[in-house]
Enzyme design. Structure first.
Site, mmCIF file in Angstrom:
data_model
loop_
_atom_site.group_PDB
_atom_site.id
_atom_site.type_symbol
_atom_site.label_atom_id
_atom_site.label_comp_id
_atom_site.label_asym_id
_atom_site.label_seq_id
_atom_site.Cartn_x
_atom_site.Cartn_y
_atom_site.Cartn_z
ATOM 1 N N TRP A 174 0.794 -1.238 0.000
ATOM 2 C CA TRP A 174 0.000 0.000 0.000
ATOM 3 C C TRP A 174 0.827 1.290 0.000
ATOM 4 O O TRP A 174 1.837 1.377 0.709
ATOM 5 C CB TRP A 174 -0.898 0.001 1.240
ATOM 6 C CG TRP A 174 -1.643 1.275 1.446
ATOM 7 C CD1 TRP A 174 -1.251 2.331 2.238
ATOM 8 C CD2 TRP A 174 -2.893 1.660 0.865
ATOM 9 N NE1 TRP A 174 -2.210 3.339 2.180
ATOM 10 C CE2 TRP A 174 -3.219 2.946 1.356
ATOM 11 C CE3 TRP A 174 -3.781 1.037 -0.021
ATOM 12 C CZ2 TRP A 174 -4.383 3.624 0.990
ATOM 13 C CZ3 TRP A 174 -4.946 1.714 -0.379
ATOM 14 C CH2 TRP A 174 -5.233 2.994 0.123
ATOM 15 N N ASN B 146 -0.080 5.673 0.349
ATOM 16 C CA ASN B 146 -0.899 6.887 0.232
ATOM 17 C C ASN B 146 -0.013 8.121 0.265
ATOM 18 O O ASN B 146 0.934 8.171 -0.548
ATOM 19 C CB ASN B 146 -2.129 6.896 1.160
ATOM 20 C CG ASN B 146 -1.912 6.794 2.643
ATOM 21 O OD1 ASN B 146 -1.596 5.735 3.134
ATOM 22 N ND2 ASN B 146 -2.118 7.855 3.380
ATOM 23 N N ASP B 147 -0.274 9.099 1.097
ATOM 24 C CA ASP B 147 0.363 10.430 0.981
ATOM 25 C C ASP B 147 1.871 10.450 0.706
ATOM 26 O O ASP B 147 2.625 9.699 1.335
ATOM 27 C CB ASP B 147 0.224 11.217 2.289
ATOM 28 C CG ASP B 147 -1.146 11.174 2.890
ATOM 29 O OD1 ASP B 147 -2.066 10.660 2.250
ATOM 30 O OD2 ASP B 147 -1.283 11.666 4.018
ATOM 31 N N PHE C 73 2.530 8.334 10.858
ATOM 32 C CA PHE C 73 1.665 9.038 9.921
ATOM 33 C C PHE C 73 2.451 10.130 9.178
ATOM 34 O O PHE C 73 3.632 10.331 9.406
ATOM 35 C CB PHE C 73 0.457 9.627 10.670
ATOM 36 C CG PHE C 73 -0.681 8.646 10.882
ATOM 37 C CD1 PHE C 73 -0.496 7.275 10.758
ATOM 38 C CD2 PHE C 73 -1.959 9.106 11.203
ATOM 39 C CE1 PHE C 73 -1.556 6.378 10.946
ATOM 40 C CE2 PHE C 73 -3.013 8.228 11.387
ATOM 41 C CZ PHE C 73 -2.814 6.862 11.267
ATOM 42 N N SER C 74 1.726 10.869 8.346
ATOM 43 C CA SER C 74 2.375 11.803 7.420
ATOM 44 C C SER C 74 3.197 12.889 8.099
ATOM 45 O O SER C 74 2.950 13.263 9.245
ATOM 46 C CB SER C 74 1.321 12.467 6.534
ATOM 47 O OG SER C 74 0.918 11.537 5.560
ATOM 48 N N TRP D 31 -9.250 8.326 -1.301
ATOM 49 C CA TRP D 31 -9.708 7.393 -0.264
ATOM 50 C C TRP D 31 -10.941 6.609 -0.672
ATOM 51 O O TRP D 31 -11.054 5.431 -0.440
ATOM 52 C CB TRP D 31 -9.989 8.141 1.045
ATOM 53 C CG TRP D 31 -8.736 8.532 1.725
ATOM 54 C CD1 TRP D 31 -8.271 9.807 1.919
ATOM 55 C CD2 TRP D 31 -7.749 7.664 2.291
ATOM 56 N NE1 TRP D 31 -7.063 9.768 2.568
ATOM 57 C CE2 TRP D 31 -6.724 8.477 2.812
ATOM 58 C CE3 TRP D 31 -7.630 6.283 2.400
ATOM 59 C CZ2 TRP D 31 -5.594 7.938 3.433
ATOM 60 C CZ3 TRP D 31 -6.498 5.755 3.026
ATOM 61 C CH2 TRP D 31 -5.505 6.575 3.530
#
Ligand code: FRU
Length: 474
Positions: free
Chosen positions: A19, A21-22, A81-82, A287
């Site tokens: 996976w 994401n950001d 996290f980001s 998302w």
């Protein structure tokens, strides 16, 4: 081993497996670009977050490196996290959010803090003993105690600053500003922006930077409601142009504008490189979107790196020049007459750049069909409605992915529409009229859906048409 199949992107950053994401920690350090990203290394779904890592000398050819951050400390055991990166005393610091679940409800039962990791070679990072460096959200103001994340750090004169995504107790998105002399001790200054009206229940991934003497604040509001043709995703990424008073921590700013008018664009992050370019990269997914590559063991990708410039108080976006080194087999036409439908045998492909200028005398409805297979009925269509001045991106027949239509208002100068289109195996990015707007979307067509055709209801002209195949760089 890279999972190969027809949707594997050839010149966009994507995880080898599992996976993404950001984008995180996008920076230029000791002669190389580094890009980290929200990563789950075990399944192609969002779960406990790590920081994946790629680097590049030219923003085009990327090399995969081992994850830079893994969860494990008491303050980040449920996810790194980001966050962002900054250089200090020749070392690279990553500032990120440590996430811990405190119960079953992921919306309410969480504790978020801000932490740092450091490296000399930008490969092996060590978390600081002083962590967390910001251990709780500011009290005494209307600031939610737990949703408090995504530090973006920069230096201004003698001090370091960071912005953090936040919300009020009543679920209104906002951005917090902090200051520090040493990256370790942080002082809360002020809430610098807040989502009055329809701007979501939480603001994620803020980014503040200077461009042409203005201060631009980028943010990713969650839960924005559709308004006319705008905000068709549940989440959006946009910006305001303003002026920041660094002492008081007041930002005066104008209207919220979108950064991309397509389907898949979230959590953009910027960096300043050694050529003084402000470069932005974003997660090229959304998302709420279906992600068919999950069946192939991975999901998520980055947009092309794009240069931001400010013109008449609006951001202008163009792909970094370096991407042109991938061009090969140029095909070029001029002054083609277009009425009804037209295709050219040497203008097709699923990994190409297409540069096309349409010229019309009076308002017409015209456009281009991409990734077409007529026997399967597959196509991805861009239509310009001259009467209304609307450009439409239709992916309802694009293949296996999510469908939908996105529209944006485009005013033409001299009755010309210029589209610079980047097609990669499962993505499309269209830069409209020298980057005045961009539309980005993922599509998942069949392997042979490669044709292109142009159409118009009135006679118009394609004054220039160029096509290049793009070489694989990833
Ligand atoms: C944005 C976001 C961030 C958070 C990260 C978690 O897409 O929700 O706010 O830090 O993703 O993966």
């Amino acid at each position: 081993k890279v999972h190969e199949h027809e949707w594997r992107l050839q010149y966009h950053v994507a995880p080898i497996a599992n996976w993404m994401n950001d984008p995180n920690g996008f920076c230029y350090f000791k002669g190389e670009y580094h890009l980290f990203y929200q990563h789950h290394p075990y399944v192609p779904k969002w779960d406990t977050m790590y920081w994946g890592h790629v680097k590049s000398k030219d923003l085009v050819n990327w090399e995969h490196l081992p994850p830079a951050l893994a969860p494990g400390e008491t303050y980040d055991k449920d996810g790194c996290f980001s966050g962002s990166a900054i250089e200090k005393d020749g070392k690279l610091y990553l500032m990120y959010t440590g996430n811990v679940w405190t119960g079953e409800n992921y919306d309410e039962d969480l504790k978020q803090v801000q932490a740092l990791a450091v490296s000399e070679d930008a490969v092996r990072f060590e978390k600081l003993e002083e962590n967390p460096v910001i251990s709780e959200a500011p009290k005494g103001e209307d600031i939610h105690p737990f949703h408090f994340r995504d530090p973006k750090v920069w230096k201004h004169e003698e001090n370091y600053y960071c912005v953090l995504g936040s919300k009020t107790h009543d679920n209104i998105g906002q951005v917090l500003l902090y200051r520090s002399k040493d990256l370790l001790n942080w002082e809360f200054i002020n809430i610098i922006a807040k989502g009055e009206g329809n701007f979501g229940y939480m603001w994620e991934c803020p980014d503040l930077f200077e461009l042409n003497d203005k201060d631009i604040l980028i943010m990713s509001p969650q839960g924005v409601k559709p308004e006319g043709n705008l905000y068709q995703n549940l989440h959006q990424a946009g910006y305001v142009v303003g002026e920041l008073d660094y002492v008081k921590g007041n930002l005066s700013y104008g209207e919220f504008e979108l950064l991309d008018y397509g389907f898949d664009y979230y959590a953009p992050q910027t960096m300043l490189d050694n050529k003084d370019r402000r470069i932005v990269i974003a997660w090229m997914d959304m998302w709420e979107s279906k992600m068919p590559t999950q069946e192939h063991g991975y999901s998520g990708a980055m947009t092309l790196p794009r240069v931001l410039e400010l013109k008449n108080n609006k951001l202008i976006t163009s792909p970094v020049k370096e991407i042109e080194q991938l061009r090969t087999n140029e095909v070029s036409y001029e002054q083609l007459k277009l009425i009804n439908e037209m295709s050219l045998t040497d203008v097709e492909g699923d990994c190409i750049e297409l540069d096309v200028t349409f010229k019309m005398k009076q308002p017409a409805t015209f456009g281009v069909r991409l990734r077409v297979d007529d026997s399967l009925g597959e196509e991805t269509v861009f239509t310009y409605y001259g009467q209304k001045g609307i450009l439409e991106f239709d992916r309802n027949e694009s293949g296996k992915g999510p469908g939908g239509v996105r529209k944006t208002k485009i005013m033409l100068e001299e009755n010309k529409l210029h589209l610079r289109i980047f097609i990669d195996k499962s993505s499309i990015e269209v830069f409209i009229n020298e980057g005045e707007q961009v539309m980005t979307g993922r599509i998942y067509p069949s392997i042979n859906s490669n044709k292109i055709s142009f159409f118009s209801d009135e006679e118009i002209e394609i004054s220039e048409l160029k096509k290049w195949e793009l070489k694989r760089s990833i």
